[in-house]
Design a protein around this motif. Structure first.
Motif, PDB file in Angstrom:
ATOM      1  N   TYR A 270       0.814  -1.210   0.000  1.00 19.08           N
ATOM      2  CA  TYR A 270       0.000   0.000   0.000  1.00 19.08           C
ATOM      3  C   TYR A 270       0.851   1.265   0.000  1.00 19.08           C
ATOM      4  CZ  TYR A 270       0.772   0.687   5.058  1.00 19.08           C
ATOM      5  OH  TYR A 270       1.329   0.906   6.302  1.00 19.08           O
ATOM      6  N   ARG A 271       2.068   1.172   0.531  1.00 17.52           N
ATOM      7  CA  ARG A 271       2.940   2.355   0.518  1.00 17.52           C
ATOM      8  C   ARG A 271       3.387   2.697  -0.909  1.00 17.52           C
ATOM      9  NH1 ARG A 271       4.257   4.132   5.470  1.00 17.52           N
ATOM     10  NH2 ARG A 271       3.937   2.706   7.238  1.00 17.52           N
ATOM     11  N   ASP A 272       3.528   1.679  -1.756  1.00 15.62           N
ATOM     12  CA  ASP A 272       3.841   1.943  -3.159  1.00 15.62           C
ATOM     13  C   ASP A 272       2.649   2.572  -3.867  1.00 15.62           C
ATOM     14  OD1 ASP A 272       6.355   0.933  -2.807  1.00 15.62           O
ATOM     15  OD2 ASP A 272       5.989  -0.970  -3.840  1.00 15.62           O
ATOM     16  N   VAL A 273       1.460   2.093  -3.539  1.00 15.97           N
ATOM     17  CA  VAL A 273       0.253   2.690  -4.119  1.00 15.97           C
ATOM     18  C   VAL A 273       0.161   4.165  -3.713  1.00 15.97           C
ATOM     19  CG1 VAL A 273      -2.239   2.506  -4.377  1.00 15.97           C
ATOM     20  CG2 VAL A 273      -0.904   0.443  -3.944  1.00 15.97           C
ATOM     21  N   ALA A 274       0.527   4.454  -2.472  1.00 15.91           N
ATOM     22  CA  ALA A 274       0.493   5.832  -1.981  1.00 15.91           C
ATOM     23  C   ALA A 274       1.439   6.735  -2.776  1.00 15.91           C
ATOM     24  CB  ALA A 274       0.852   5.870  -0.499  1.00 15.91           C
ATOM     25  N   LYS A 275       2.593   6.189  -3.165  1.00 12.16           N
ATOM     26  CA  LYS A 275       3.552   6.979  -3.947  1.00 12.16           C
ATOM     27  C   LYS A 275       2.984   7.370  -5.302  1.00 12.16           C
ATOM     28  CE  LYS A 275       7.580   4.731  -1.831  1.00 12.16           C
ATOM     29  NZ  LYS A 275       8.719   3.807  -2.064  1.00 12.16           N
ATOM     30  N   TYR A 276       2.031   6.588  -5.769  1.00 14.75           N
ATOM     31  CA  TYR A 276       1.393   6.878  -7.050  1.00 14.75           C
ATOM     32  C   TYR A 276       0.185   7.799  -6.883  1.00 14.75           C
ATOM     33  CZ  TYR A 276      -1.006   6.015 -11.507  1.00 14.75           C
ATOM     34  OH  TYR A 276      -1.631   6.170 -12.724  1.00 14.75           O
ATOM     35  N   VAL A 277      -0.591   7.565  -5.832  1.00 20.26           N
ATOM     36  CA  VAL A 277      -1.863   8.264  -5.669  1.00 20.26           C
ATOM     37  C   VAL A 277      -1.706   9.649  -5.039  1.00 20.26           C
ATOM     38  CG1 VAL A 277      -4.068   8.224  -4.443  1.00 20.26           C
ATOM     39  CG2 VAL A 277      -3.220   6.149  -5.540  1.00 20.26           C
ATOM     40  N   ILE A 278      -0.973   9.749  -3.935  1.00 24.15           N
ATOM     41  CA  ILE A 278      -0.944  10.993  -3.160  1.00 24.15           C
ATOM     42  C   ILE A 278      -0.378  12.182  -3.937  1.00 24.15           C
ATOM     43  CG2 ILE A 278       0.033  12.103  -1.104  1.00 24.15           C
ATOM     44  CD1 ILE A 278      -0.386   9.478   0.382  1.00 24.15           C
ATOM     45  N   PRO A 279       0.723  12.031  -4.667  1.00 21.34           N
ATOM     46  CA  PRO A 279       1.194  13.185  -5.438  1.00 21.34           C
ATOM     47  C   PRO A 279       0.151  13.698  -6.432  1.00 21.34           C
ATOM     48  CG  PRO A 279       2.917  11.538  -5.283  1.00 21.34           C
ATOM     49  CD  PRO A 279       1.667  10.910  -4.763  1.00 21.34           C
ATOM     50  N   GLN A 280      -0.624  12.781  -7.018  1.00 21.89           N
ATOM     51  CA  GLN A 280      -1.650  13.207  -7.975  1.00 21.89           C
ATOM     52  C   GLN A 280      -2.761  13.993  -7.289  1.00 21.89           C
ATOM     53  OE1 GLN A 280      -2.583  10.296 -11.271  1.00 21.89           O
ATOM     54  NE2 GLN A 280      -1.431   8.913  -9.934  1.00 21.89           N
ATOM     55  N   LEU A 281      -3.059  13.641  -6.037  1.00 26.63           N
ATOM     56  CA  LEU A 281      -4.045  14.408  -5.282  1.00 26.63           C
ATOM     57  C   LEU A 281      -3.571  15.836  -5.058  1.00 26.63           C
ATOM     58  CD1 LEU A 281      -5.125  11.805  -2.558  1.00 26.63           C
ATOM     59  CD2 LEU A 281      -6.455  12.551  -4.544  1.00 26.63           C
ATOM     60  N   ASN A 282      -2.254  16.015  -5.065  1.00 29.40           N
ATOM     61  CA  ASN A 282      -1.651  17.334  -4.872  1.00 29.40           C
ATOM     62  C   ASN A 282      -1.344  18.027  -6.192  1.00 29.40           C
ATOM     63  OD1 ASN A 282      -1.675  16.991  -2.051  1.00 29.40           O
ATOM     64  ND2 ASN A 282       0.281  15.898  -2.115  1.00 29.40           N
ATOM     65  N   GLY A 283      -1.863  17.455  -7.294  1.00 30.21           N
ATOM     66  CA  GLY A 283      -1.692  18.076  -8.600  1.00 30.21           C
ATOM     67  C   GLY A 283      -0.361  17.809  -9.260  1.00 30.21           C
ATOM     68  N   GLU A 284       0.389  16.825  -8.763  1.00 22.85           N
ATOM     69  CA  GLU A 284       1.696  16.506  -9.320  1.00 22.85           C
ATOM     70  C   GLU A 284       1.595  15.338 -10.300  1.00 22.85           C
ATOM     71  OE1 GLU A 284       4.388  15.740  -6.079  1.00 22.85           O
ATOM     72  OE2 GLU A 284       3.542  17.364  -4.878  1.00 22.85           O
ATOM     73  N   GLU A 285       2.468  15.337 -11.299  1.00 24.99           N
ATOM     74  CA  GLU A 285       2.516  14.221 -12.229  1.00 24.99           C
ATOM     75  C   GLU A 285       3.431  13.142 -11.649  1.00 24.99           C
ATOM     76  OE1 GLU A 285       3.467  15.218 -16.211  1.00 24.99           O
ATOM     77  OE2 GLU A 285       1.873  16.704 -16.413  1.00 24.99           O
ATOM     78  N   VAL A 286       3.071  11.894 -11.916  1.00 22.82           N
ATOM     79  CA  VAL A 286       3.829  10.765 -11.388  1.00 22.82           C
ATOM     80  C   VAL A 286       4.154   9.794 -12.520  1.00 22.82           C
ATOM     81  CG1 VAL A 286       3.873   8.866  -9.733  1.00 22.82           C
ATOM     82  CG2 VAL A 286       2.620  10.970  -9.197  1.00 22.82           C
ATOM     83  N   ASP A 287       5.402   9.387 -12.588  1.00 23.36           N
ATOM     84  CA  ASP A 287       5.812   8.360 -13.536  1.00 23.36           C
ATOM     85  C   ASP A 287       5.664   7.011 -12.849  1.00 23.36           C
ATOM     86  OD1 ASP A 287       6.940   6.644 -15.337  1.00 23.36           O
ATOM     87  OD2 ASP A 287       8.968   7.462 -15.206  1.00 23.36           O
ATOM     88  N   ILE A 288       4.661   6.268 -13.240  1.00 23.27           N
ATOM     89  CA  ILE A 288       4.397   4.998 -12.566  1.00 23.27           C
ATOM     90  C   ILE A 288       5.565   4.034 -12.674  1.00 23.27           C
ATOM     91  CG2 ILE A 288       3.276   3.931 -14.568  1.00 23.27           C
ATOM     92  CD1 ILE A 288       1.339   2.596 -12.539  1.00 23.27           C
ATOM     93  N   ASN A 289       6.357   4.161 -13.714  1.00 24.12           N
ATOM     94  CA  ASN A 289       7.501   3.260 -13.900  1.00 24.12           C
ATOM     95  C   ASN A 289       8.655   3.564 -12.952  1.00 24.12           C
ATOM     96  OD1 ASN A 289       6.329   1.677 -15.951  1.00 24.12           O
ATOM     97  ND2 ASN A 289       6.817   3.246 -17.469  1.00 24.12           N
ATOM     98  N   SER A 290       8.535   4.671 -12.216  1.00 19.96           N
ATOM     99  CA  SER A 290       9.587   5.019 -11.245  1.00 19.96           C
ATOM    100  C   SER A 290       9.309   4.449  -9.876  1.00 19.96           C
ATOM    101  CB  SER A 290       9.735   6.545 -11.167  1.00 19.96           C
ATOM    102  OG  SER A 290       8.575   7.123 -10.553  1.00 19.96           O
ATOM    103  N   ILE A 291       8.150   3.821  -9.695  1.00 21.45           N
ATOM    104  CA  ILE A 291       7.764   3.297  -8.361  1.00 21.45           C
ATOM    105  C   ILE A 291       8.019   1.803  -8.300  1.00 21.45           C
ATOM    106  CG2 ILE A 291       5.874   3.060  -6.707  1.00 21.45           C
ATOM    107  CD1 ILE A 291       4.552   5.458  -8.084  1.00 21.45           C
TER     108      ILE A 291
END
Length: 240
Positions: free
Chosen positions: A219-240
């Motif tokens: 779930y901590r990996d899922v958080a690395k993907y989800v939480i930044p997006q909630l803050n308007g940030e782009e996330v590269d899923i391949n970096s997690i």
């Protein structure tokens, strides 16, 4: 399994002879349902992960909705929707069966009711509910009370007895990821375990299943993907 999530502009992976293909996304609980069913059934398959923020053009030709999971059987049959896929797998690959005759009707009823849980989870994760977290989590507890009572009636560690069943597979991914909510809302999941004795034992026992361990989603990996997006940030899923 393809570790990389393929994006627009990528080439479609060549099929592997004798293997079905699951188009997936590693943090998607709906996709996890199908991965669990494939693992239980021991169906020869490959997994191709899709970047849902930048979907490959060739994937949209396979499934114009662009949704995962999408399953392509060895004969080319295409199926989407996680429940449709796992029910198809149970018919197409009947051993081991995921339903028992004596509990199938009740399993189907509880799986249908579980849509309320998955809808609430999605709305909570994306912060689309204007309520205090304690109230939101209280709704989850209200839903899970019926599942706790059902386990008590069956007197088994899993919904399927000693083996994983369709109901176990259909419900587990959201329970596994539930602690994601503690990171999103920065509040603990507060409840009295004595109110859910059978459900708590189910959680402990289902985690012992090898296929559950093989398909664990931190779930901590899922958080690395989800939480930044909630803050308007782009996330590269391949970096997690």
């Amino acid at each position: 399994m393809s570790v990389i999530h393929l994006s627009a502009g990528s080439e479609k992976p060549a099929p592997v002879e004798g293997k079905a293909r699951l188009y997936s996304m590693k943090f998607c609980p709906y996709s996890q349902r199908v991965r669990l069913a494939l693992g239980v059934k021991k169906v020869p398959h490959e997994i191709v992960n899709i970047n849902l923020k930048s979907k490959p053009e060739w994937f949209l030709e396979i499934n114009p909705s662009g949704k995962v999971p999408t399953f392509v059987d060895v004969d080319g049959k295409v199926i989407d929707d996680s429940l449709a896929i796992i029910n198809y797998l149970d018919e197409r690959y009947p051993e081991p069966p995921l339903y028992k005759a004596e509990t199938k009707a009740r399993d189907l009823e509880l799986i249908e009711k579980y849509k309320a849980v998955t809808d609430l989870y999605s709305a909570s994760v994306h912060k689309k509910i204007d309520k205090p977290f304690k109230e939101i989590f209280g709704q989850f507890l209200d839903y899970f009370k019926e599942y706790d009572e059902e386990l008590g009636k069956r007197g088994t560690s899993l919904f399927g007895g000693n083996e994983l069943s369709m109901l176990d597979i259909a419900t587990w991914p959201w329970v596994e990821q539930s602690k994601l909510l503690t990171l999103i809302y920065e509040q603990p999941l507060e409840y009295d375990k004595k109110d859910f004795p059978h459900f708590i034992k189910w959680v402990d026992d289902i985690r012992l299943q090898q296929v559950i361990q093989d398909n664990y989603t931190p779930y901590r990996d899922v958080a690395k993907y989800v939480i930044p997006q909630l803050n308007g940030e782009e996330v590269d899923i391949n970096s997690i």
